[in-house]
Design a protein around this motif. Structure first.
Motif, PDB file in Angstrom:
ATOM      1  N   GLY A  35     -14.555  17.305  -9.460  1.00  0.00           N
ATOM      2  CA  GLY A  35     -14.821  18.522 -10.206  1.00  0.00           C
ATOM      3  C   GLY A  35     -15.377  19.650  -9.381  1.00  0.00           C
ATOM      4  O   GLY A  35     -15.725  20.701  -9.927  1.00  0.00           O
ATOM      5  N   ALA A  36     -15.480  19.488  -8.049  1.00  0.00           N
ATOM      6  CA  ALA A  36     -16.061  20.543  -7.213  1.00  0.00           C
ATOM      7  C   ALA A  36     -15.048  21.607  -6.843  1.00  0.00           C
ATOM      8  O   ALA A  36     -15.430  22.666  -6.354  1.00  0.00           O
ATOM      9  CB  ALA A  36     -16.664  19.932  -5.945  1.00  0.00           C
ATOM     10  N   GLY A  37     -13.745  21.372  -7.020  1.00  0.00           N
ATOM     11  CA  GLY A  37     -12.744  22.392  -6.720  1.00  0.00           C
ATOM     12  C   GLY A  37     -11.878  22.089  -5.518  1.00  0.00           C
ATOM     13  O   GLY A  37     -11.367  23.011  -4.885  1.00  0.00           O
ATOM     14  N   LYS A  38     -11.681  20.815  -5.204  1.00  0.00           N
ATOM     15  CA  LYS A  38     -10.897  20.457  -4.015  1.00  0.00           C
ATOM     16  C   LYS A  38      -9.439  20.823  -4.203  1.00  0.00           C
ATOM     17  O   LYS A  38      -8.813  21.406  -3.304  1.00  0.00           O
ATOM     18  CB  LYS A  38     -11.040  18.947  -3.755  1.00  0.00           C
ATOM     19  N   THR A  39      -8.878  20.466  -5.369  1.00  0.00           N
ATOM     20  CA  THR A  39      -7.456  20.737  -5.600  1.00  0.00           C
ATOM     21  C   THR A  39      -7.158  22.225  -5.557  1.00  0.00           C
ATOM     22  O   THR A  39      -6.163  22.672  -4.965  1.00  0.00           O
ATOM     23  CB  THR A  39      -7.043  20.148  -6.952  1.00  0.00           C
ATOM     24  N   VAL A  40      -8.012  23.031  -6.155  1.00  0.00           N
ATOM     25  CA  VAL A  40      -7.805  24.481  -6.158  1.00  0.00           C
ATOM     26  C   VAL A  40      -7.903  25.032  -4.747  1.00  0.00           C
ATOM     27  O   VAL A  40      -7.127  25.899  -4.332  1.00  0.00           O
ATOM     28  CB  VAL A  40      -8.828  25.156  -7.097  1.00  0.00           C
ATOM     29  N   SER A  41      -8.879  24.524  -3.966  1.00  0.00           N
ATOM     30  CA  SER A  41      -9.020  25.001  -2.588  1.00  0.00           C
ATOM     31  C   SER A  41      -7.782  24.661  -1.762  1.00  0.00           C
ATOM     32  O   SER A  41      -7.307  25.480  -0.960  1.00  0.00           O
ATOM     33  CB  SER A  41     -10.267  24.377  -1.953  1.00  0.00           C
ATOM     34  N   ALA A  42      -7.240  23.453  -1.962  1.00  0.00           N
ATOM     35  CA  ALA A  42      -6.030  23.078  -1.237  1.00  0.00           C
ATOM     36  C   ALA A  42      -4.857  23.967  -1.631  1.00  0.00           C
ATOM     37  O   ALA A  42      -4.053  24.380  -0.782  1.00  0.00           O
ATOM     38  CB  ALA A  42      -5.696  21.602  -1.495  1.00  0.00           C
ATOM     39  N   LYS A  43      -4.740  24.299  -2.924  1.00  0.00           N
ATOM     40  CA  LYS A  43      -3.655  25.177  -3.354  1.00  0.00           C
ATOM     41  C   LYS A  43      -3.777  26.555  -2.715  1.00  0.00           C
ATOM     42  O   LYS A  43      -2.787  27.162  -2.311  1.00  0.00           O
ATOM     43  CB  LYS A  43      -3.674  25.292  -4.887  1.00  0.00           C
TER      44      LYS A  43
END
Length: 1749
Positions: A35-43
């Protein structure tokens, strides 16, 4: 961008630049908690690469790379408790670049898909997004065959209970997913195949099993979910249903088919669903990789690792173990890379540095993956034939417990273990580890799916060996990592069999090793995602959680090394270029390194703040910011100087240029203007002379010609129009006459027919209603139960009425505010209307002037037309001018029409304003309700005071009765048997009625003289109360007659002002009223006779047997009661007759409405209002010509047909009609307002009458309420008479006859009132005598009855209704112990000891708990006996120690508490709002003690009045001395007024008391009441009464003593009053109303101090002394005496001025205040929070015979 603050684009940019600069592959590792935002950062990182680099071909590879994100998120992401879009798998995306560093393709590796989420979701979690997107799109036509529905229908999507994510539309997300699939080359057929498989998984989850026995189960035939699954998958139903409930066991020799239990079947179904989803996931990943694969050779790549973050939940299983194991490996790689590089750079630059140790998590990794680690033991246990989770846990404990510091065992569990990870301790549950590690699915089910007719499903299972191998080579030469392999039940031979036997943990460990090798072969870049809070709240930052995450991921260690070292660094060339502005020219050397050293030594004096390396300068933290500040200041100063100089030069140049140009332009312009002006003057003068002579000639000729022609035309036209109009008016007049007579005849016929029908229907209906009402009233009159029910709920009704009064007060306040605003609006609108009228008048005058000018022009036109025939040229010129004038006149007409339209609009606006003002004025009348509500409150207080005074009188008579009884007992030496208990119902029932407070002392005196000196005894309470009720009824009838008499007198006074004579009223009403009066007189005579018979029957001295029940005397009493009930029925019938007579009287005197005829102006006004276009306005002259006929010269000289002038006259007449319309509307508006005011007034009066009737009914017994309704009817008739007076105001004759009838009725009512008054007095006297006689007879009867008979014979009790409720917790005592209870708890109790040592109100609680026990036993005799004994005991204590303040205060507090307990635990909803559930259980269950609550309320009122008398006796000696005579302010009153004797006796006797003595006494009273636990509201009322006594006594003495009326004494009094107010503030009693009681005394003191000479002083005194009467003000002024020569006496003229100014004030002529006045007391409900079960009985009370239940 790399120099800016940390940003994901900055990291991506750094990786891209290093790849291009160093020719080395790069990796971006994104890590953090779930929930820290890893997927969004990778995108965002991938988006940066796609935007910056572009693609090498026209295939838009970068769009395909970005399009892979929606697909992978839909099939691999799900909602968890910590993240709405949590990645449930890990992925490593390699983005390939060519030699020009443009994107050519990409490849994706996945790790550890969480397959268990397909079949199970925790609370508040969801399955994978793709399932909910399918359900949301089920309505699409192409999805009809999938037979989907809502997400709550499927077992696999409804377990979490949260199918919807806020802010996310699953249907829209489905559209994005399908678009991404299309972009990546997945055709529509394959997409539908994917959706078909996913829908089949959902339907498979709904397949249910039925147990046949413990080891077998079955699926119902034609099971719908399984049928749909088989249809979608293309498999046979029977085969699939068979292998879902069976499995195949293969041995060396043969094969068995074994049924499985229901639980095993459910697990096998879930395993199959997970296996299908894992295969589908791998298939989609393969197709994505194929779409992203490029044929161009890859030069380098950048890998983006988006892997699951560290996770810890309440229940952690195998998935969390693998995830945290992967995070341990990544953290180790981060530590080795970051810390090592940081310290290696210091060594490379030869900076003095001591190596710093950092945390190494290698022991934790060894614990997991080393030999005999957790994974090895898990694989070993999976190979065991009977391996289980429990045995594996025991192996872990034996191997690692107490041997490895990072491994722990939970205290309360033998199936879990704890590992100390780098981030936190995590407890793992061993259950399910072996099953998930094996990942077993039955081979027979796989074979069924392989034989499917669905082509795509068969493709998923074709190359299982290749899909199961995690190390199989991909076409690109790299290793494809996947954890989604499945282990079938039977292994394949050869190498494939060996690969198949690898467990999930072993595969995952190999995948991690390959990932670490890839990362180590590249240059890593780290993105640490920090979660601000654990609740997914926006704009919320949890500092502790952030620090915990930073510490866990090693960021704090990195910061510590950087802080200890040199976090900022510059190369020498960069430093020189950046800070060149800080160097002087002489400091710049050819050697850049030496130049930098010289500058730094001057700028930073502390050499420890920086170090010089070989190629860089290293700075401590904060030094670069300091250098930047110096550089910015230097640049800012230089910039300001440059700007100042340049701006000054530019503005100077601009100013000089503009000044020169302006001077030149001015010179030429002024010359040109002068020449033009001179030329204009010459031309103007010449033109004026020419025009003057030319116009004169032309106009004269034209006017003479036009005049002759116009006269001829007008004469013919007017004759023709007049004849037509005459014929038309004649026809209309005749038609109107015919219509008038015909319509009148038809209306009369309809009216008479309707009137007859209505009268007949009313007669029938009223007869039916009267019969029903008579029957109902007769039944109710005979019903005893009705009288019981009427008393129920009266207290609730009173509370509701009080709430209504409060709500009305709030409404009145809001209405008052609205009224003020509406008044202001009304004033502004009035001013606006006035201005509009003035403007209309001005426009009319201007129109008249314009008319005169037009006439003059017409004369000139006539003269000019005669000269027109002379020459042709003159004729043409005149025609042109005529056309011109015609246009002007048409323009004038158009302007007038526009003005008319504007006037119409203004008229409509005025109409709307008038309508709004009508509504506003209607609302304005509602403010009067506030005053009437206040009057109602005053009436309520007066009624309460009247009732309490009567109660006080009753208690006094009761005490006198007891004293006489004691005297008789002393006189008689022989004691008589029997008890002397006073029935509590006596005061209970008597307190329900309101007696008249108008009985004077002269009337009471004969009653006291008639009291016999014989021995008194208890009387029959039921008989006594019935007689008492009859007396009350007569008193009320007397009061109502008195009120009606007063109203009639007022009507007579108003009637005298009118002089017109009116015809006499109908004789039928007078006859009926005289008959009614005779009936009332006969009734009074009948009552007198009955009372005489009763007196004779009771006064005869007969033996006790005669007065026993059934005896003649007793029967006489019963006959009297029967006759009373019959009389009530007669009264009901009379009420009905009165109502019918009233209705007929109303119908007879209804005023006839006058018919108003329409005037010609009104008709014309309506016609003008209907004109909407120009044609109608032009034709208006036909109707207006006759009404505005003036001299012919007004318009006959206008244009040829005279149309313009007629139109103008029509508009002028329309304006006048508009004004008349405004006036008529204003008049009608005023009439409507008057009607509305009258209606509002009638409604308010009706409301007041209803409230008064309700208040009276609440205080009356059931038998007297019918009589009260009769009184109400009489009052209503009186009000209707007032209505008739207003109705007849316009008809003098009718009003005269009505006034004569009023006089006659007034005379009759006065006679009837006198008779009733006499009857009431006689009945009261006889009632008391009868009560005494009956008591004596009962005592005589009781002497002949044994004690046993007394117990057995029931006393006529108050009928207590029963309830049915549960209860618990009471005090039990025996019946014989009741006198002892009363004696110890009431008679012998010392208040001081109880108040100091015990809880307040303890006796009340004990008594109530005893009552509860009696209620629990359903013993009404015990309840009645206990309550009666309690009330009598309290009365005895107060009679014995009634002069002791503590005793009276103590029992007032306990009586109120006992009353509150009876209310709180009565079970009524109004009293149970503040109870706890436990207290509600303690409510009374069998009896309703509402009547005894009234008895206790009356007793509390008596105690309160006794307390006031005690207070008055204590304070009386102190008041005069402390408030007047004692000098609180020394020296102010040192000089005595001249001419006065010193009152030594008074001062000598009372000089010991001071103001401090009064304050101390008040403190004593207040502390005693607080110790006794008296209610705060009751304390406020006591304090208010005390302050009233102080103020009244002080003011009375001031008015009687001349020596006290001086200026200095006024100051002394004001100081004393301020001290009393200060005492109120200290005790928080300012809101008790006590200060207001001192207002007369304060104003008297102010009167002594103010100036008393001029008229202004007199005006000030009149406005200031509003609490003093006129007599008191004049008395103080007369007694005022100056104390020195500087003061003067009040002049007689000044006193007369005061009297003249106050002559209109309506106040009491009484001089002295009533010091004995007692304010009415109320007892607001105050519930107790004390739990009854917690009360302990102290031994000091001597109540050992009572036991707790």
């Amino acid at each position: 961008m790399g120099d800016m603050d940390p940003h994901i684009f900055a990291v991506a940019e750094e990786a891209y630049k290093q790849m291009a600069r160093d020719e080395r592959n790069q990796s971006i590792i994104v890590s953090g908690e779930s929930g820290a935002g890893k997927t969004v950062s990778a995108k965002y990182a991938m988006r940066y690469f796609a935007t910056v680099s572009g693609s090498a071909s026209e295939a838009n590879v970068e769009e395909k790379v970005l399009a892979s994100n929606p697909i992978m998120e839909s099939i691999g992401n799900a909602k968890t408790t910590r993240n709405d879009n949590s990645s449930r798998f890990g992925k490593y995306i390699e983005i390939g670049f060519d030699k020009r560093y443009r994107i050519i393709g990409a490849n994706m590796r996945t790790y550890l898909l969480e397959k268990s989420r397909v079949v199970f979701q925790a609370e508040e979690e969801r399955n994978y997004h793709i399932f909910y997107q399918l359900c949301a799109s089920a309505a699409l036509p192409e999805f009809k065959t999938l037979r989907l529905g809502n997400a709550n229908y499927f077992h696999y999507t409804k377990q979490g209970g949260s199918p919807v994510i806020d802010g996310i539309d699953d249907a829209k997300e489905m559209v994005h997913t399908r678009q991404a699939c299309t972009l990546l080359g997945i055709s529509d057929s394959y997409q539908m195949g994917v959706f078909r498989i996913l829908a089949g998984i959902l339907h498979l989850g709904n397949v249910g099993f039925k147990s046949r026995d413990a080891d077998s189960c079955t699926i119902p035939s034609k099971h719908e979910p399984l049928t749909i699954f088989c249809d979608l998958m293309g498999v046979e139903y029977e085969e699939m249903s068979h292998w879902l409930c069976h499995r195949k066991l293969a041995t060396a020799s043969e094969t068995y088919i074994k049924p499985i239990s229901k639980l095993q079947a459910i697990n096998a179904r879930d395993a199959l669903a997970k296996h299908i989803y894992a295969k589908l996931f791998n298939w989609i990943v393969d197709h994505v990789n194929k779409a992203l694969h490029s044929t161009v050779k890859q030069h380098s790549f950048i890998g983006v690792l988006d892997i699951y973050g560290f996770e810890t939940f309440e229940i952690n299983s195998f998935e969390q173990f693998c995830i945290n194991y992967a995070n341990e490996k990544l953290q180790q790689q981060f530590n080795m890379h970051v810390f090592k590089l940081e310290q290696e750079e210091y060594m490379k630059e030869q900076i003095p540095w001591t190596l710093i140790d950092f945390y190494d998590n290698q022991p934790c990794i060894n614990l997991i993956e080393a030999k005999l680690g957790i994974l090895d033991l898990l694989d070993e246990e999976c190979k065991m034939p009977k391996g289980s989770d429990d045995s594996w846990a025991q192996k872990l404990y034996n191997t690692h417990l107490n041997k490895c510091a990072l491994f722990e065992k939970p205290r309360m569990s033998n199936k879990a273990f704890i590992i100390q990870h780098f981030a936190d301790k995590v407890e793992y549950q061993c259950e399910g580890f072996l099953e998930k590690n094996k990942d077993t699915v039955y081979e027979e089910q796989i074979k069924v799916l392989k034989s499917s007719k669905f082509k795509m499903l068969s493709e998923l299972f074709q190359d299982e060996e290749k899909a199961l191998s995690p190390t199989s080579a991909t076409p690109s030469g790299r290793t494809l990592l996947s954890r989604t392999a499945v282990k079938p039940a039977k292994a394949r031979p050869g190498q494939a069999s060996k690969e198949h036997k690898k467990t999930v943990g072993h595969q995952f460990r190999n995948s991690l090793h390959l990932l670490m090798e890839t990362l180590n072969a590249t240059t890593p870049h780290y993105v640490r995602c920090i979660k601000p809070n654990d609740f997914k709240f926006p704009f919320t930052f949890d500092e502790k959680r952030a620090v915990q995450q930073l510490r866990a991921c090693g960021v704090l260690e990195t910061i510590r090394i950087s802080a200890a070292g040199f976090p900022s660094r510059w190369t020498y060339q960069e430093f020189f270029s950046r800070y060149r502005v800080l160097m002087k020219q002489k400091d710049v050397l050819s050697n850049r390194k030496q130049t930098c050293k010289n500058v730094l030594e001057k700028l930073i004096l502390d050499q420890d703040k920086y170090q010089f390396g070989k190629t860089k300068i290293f700075f401590r933290a904060g030094q670069v910011a300091y250098l930047e500040k110096i550089r910015a200041d230097k640049l800012r100063a230089a910039c300001i100087r440059i700007q100042k100089t340049i701006r000054g030069w530019l503005m100077r140049k601009k100013y000089l240029r503009m000044r020169k140009a302006a001077i030149t332009i001015q010179r030429y312009v002024r010359g040109y203007q002068a020449r033009c002006y001179a030329k204009f003057l010459r031309r103007t003068r010449a033109a004026t002379i020419i025009q003057k002579f030319q116009r004169m000639c032309v106009v004269r000729k034209r006017y003479r010609l036009m005049q002759a022609a116009t006269v001829v035309l007008q004469s013919h036209l007017r004759g023709y129009i007049a004849r037509n109009k005459y014929h038309r008016m004649l026809r209309e007049h005749k038609a109107i006459i015919i219509q008038k007579h015909m319509r009148g005849w038809l209306a009369r016929v309809r009216y008479h027919r309707s009137l007859k029908a209505i009268v007949y229907l009313q007669c029938c209906y009223r007869r039916m209603k009267a019969k029903r009402e008579l029957k109902k009233l007769k039944i109710e009159a005979r019903s005893v139960e009705r009288y019981k029910k009427l008393n129920i709920g009266m207290e609730n009704k009173i509370m509701q009425l009080q709430r209504k009064v409060d709500e009305q007060n709030k409404d009145y306040k809001s209405l008052l505010e609205k009224l003020t605003s509406l008044e202001t609006m009304y004033n502004t609108e009035t001013e606006k209307l006035r201005s509009d009228v003035e403007r209309l008048r001005m426009s009319e005058e201007e129109a008249k002037n314009a008319t005169n000018r037009v006439l003059n022009l017409q004369e000139e036109i006539t003269k000019l037309r005669k000269e027109l025939h002379q020459t042709q040229s003159e004729k043409k010129t005149i025609e042109e001018r005529a056309d011109k004038y015609k246009q002007e006149t048409e323009q004038l007409v158009s302007e007038l029409k526009e003005q008319n339209m504007l006037l119409k609009k203004e008229k409509e606006e005025l109409n709307r304003c008038i309508h709004d003002q009508a509504k506003e004025m209607t609302e304005n009348m509602e403010k009067k309700l506030i005053e009437e509500t206040k009057q109602l409150e005053l009436d309520l207080n007066d009624e309460r005071l009247r009732y309490q005074n009567l109660l006080n009188e009753f208690s006094r008579l009761e005490e006198r009765y007891d004293d006489l009884k004691d005297e008789v007992n002393l006189m008689v030496s022989i004691p008589k048997p029997g008890h002397k208990r006073t029935d509590s119902t006596h005061s209970s029932n008597e307190s329900e009625y309101t007696f008249s407070s108008e009985i004077t002392e002269a009337e009471d005196l004969p009653l006291r003289m008639e009291e016999p000196s014989e021995k008194k005894a208890q009387l029959d309470m039921s008989l006594f109360l019935k007689l008492q009720k009859r007396v009350t009824e007569l008193e009320q009838e007397k009061q109502s007659l008195q009120d009606e008499l007063d109203r009639k007198e007022e009507l007579a006074l108003r009637a005298k002002t009118k002089e017109e004579e009116r015809p006499p009223i109908r004789g039928a009403e007078l006859e009926y009223e005289s008959l009614k009066r005779q009936e009332l007189e006969s009734e009074n005579k009948k009552l007198k006779n009955e009372l005489n018979e009763l007196q004779k029957a009771l006064m005869e001295k007969r033996p006790p047997e005669v007065t026993a029940p059934g005896a003649p005397a007793y029967r006489v009493l019963l006959d009297q009661l029967t006759s009373v009930s019959e009389e009530l029925e007669v009264r009901k019938e009379e009420v009905l007759i009165l109502r019918s007579q009233l209705v007929s009287q109303k119908e007879a005197i209804q005023p006839k409405e006058d018919k108003n005829t329409m005037t010609d102006s009104t008709i014309l006004l309506e016609d003008v209002q209907k004109m909407k276009d120009k044609g109608e306005i032009a034709q208006a002259y036909i109707g207006l010509k006759e009404t505005n006929r003036q001299s012919l010269q007004d318009y006959h000289t206008l244009n040829e047909d005279g149309e313009l002038w007629l139109v103008y006259e029509g508009l002028k007449q329309a304006n006048r009609l508009l004004e008349s319309q405004l006036q008529s509307q204003k008049k009608s508006h005023d009439n409507e307002l008057e009607a509305l005011r009258g209606e509002i007034q009638s409604l308010k009066e009706e409301n007041n009458r209803q409230q008064q009737l309700l208040a009276q009914n609440l205080q009356l017994p059931p038998e007297a309420r019918i009589e009260a309704s009769l009184q109400h009817e009489i009052t209503r008739l009186t009000n209707e008479n007032l209505f008739y007076e207003e109705l007849y105001a316009d008809d003098p004759m009718k009003y005269q006859s009505y006034r004569i009838s009023l006089y006659k009725r007034m005379i009759d009512l006065m006679e009837q009132l006198e008779k009733q008054d006499k009857t009431v007095r006689k009945l009261k006297k006889q009632l008391k005598v009868f009560a005494k006689k009956i008591g004596e007879l009962e005592v005589g009867q009781m002497e002949n009855i044994s004690p046993g008979q007394i117990i057995d014979e029931p006393i006529r009790p108050v009928n207590i209704p029963r309830k049915e409720k549960d209860f618990q917790g009471m005090l039990e005592y025996k019946k014989d112990d009741e006198p002892k209870l009363v004696k110890n708890l009431i008679l012998d109790l010392k208040p001081r000891g109880v108040a100091v040592n015990l809880i307040p109100g303890l006796p009340a609680y004990i008594l109530f708990m005893c009552v509860r026990h009696a209620d629990y036993l359903n013993d009404d005799q015990k309840v009645r006996s206990l309550l009666t004994s309690t009330i009598n005991g309290i009365k005895k204590v107060l009679k014995k120690r009634g002069d002791d303040f503590e005793t009276v205060s103590f029992w007032l507090s306990n009586t109120c508490r006992f009353l509150h307990c009876l209310k709180q635990y009565s079970g009524e909803e109004g009293f149970m709002k503040h109870n706890t559930s436990r207290q509600n259980e303690h409510c009374l269950t069998n009896f309703d003690l509402a009547e005894y609550r009234q008895v206790l309320s009356d007793l509390a009122i008596q105690i309160y009045q006794q307390l006031v008398r005690v207070l008055e006796n204590i304070l009386q000696p102190m008041i005069v001395s402390g408030m007047l005579e004692h000098e609180t302010i020394q020296g102010v009153s040192g000089v005595k007024p001249t001419g006065l004797r010193k009152r030594t006796s008074s001062i000598a006797d009372e000089g010991t008391y001071t103001l401090d003595s009064i304050v101390r006494q008040l403190n004593t009273f207040h502390s005693v009441m607080c110790q006794h636990g008296m209610d705060p509201e009751l304390i406020k009322q006591v304090v208010k009464q005390m302050f009233y006594i102080i103020g009244a006594v002080t003011l009375n003495n001031l008015l009687l003593r001349k020596d006290m009326c001086s200026w200095s004494k006024g100051m002394q009094i004001r100081y004393n009053v301020s001290q009393l107010e200060e005492w109120l503030r200290d005790k928080n009693l300012m809101n008790s109303g006590a200060k207001e009681t001192l207002e007369p005394l304060i104003q008297a003191a102010q009167l002594l101090q103010v100036k008393k000479k001029t008229d202004e002083d007199a005006e000030a005194i009149c406005s200031m002394c509003n609490a003093l009467t006129t007599a008191q003000i004049v008395k103080v002024l007369n007694l005022y005496t100056p104390v020195n020569e500087f003061e003067e006496r009040v002049s007689v003229s000044f006193i007369r001025t005061i009297q003249m100014r106050l002559r209109d004030r309506k106040d009491s002529p009484q001089l002295l205040m009533d010091a004995k006045h007692i304010f009415p007391v109320t007892f607001p409900f105050n519930p107790s929070s004390l739990a009854l079960e917690t009360i302990q009985i102290p031994a000091s009370l001597g109540l050992a015979f009572i036991s707790r239940v």
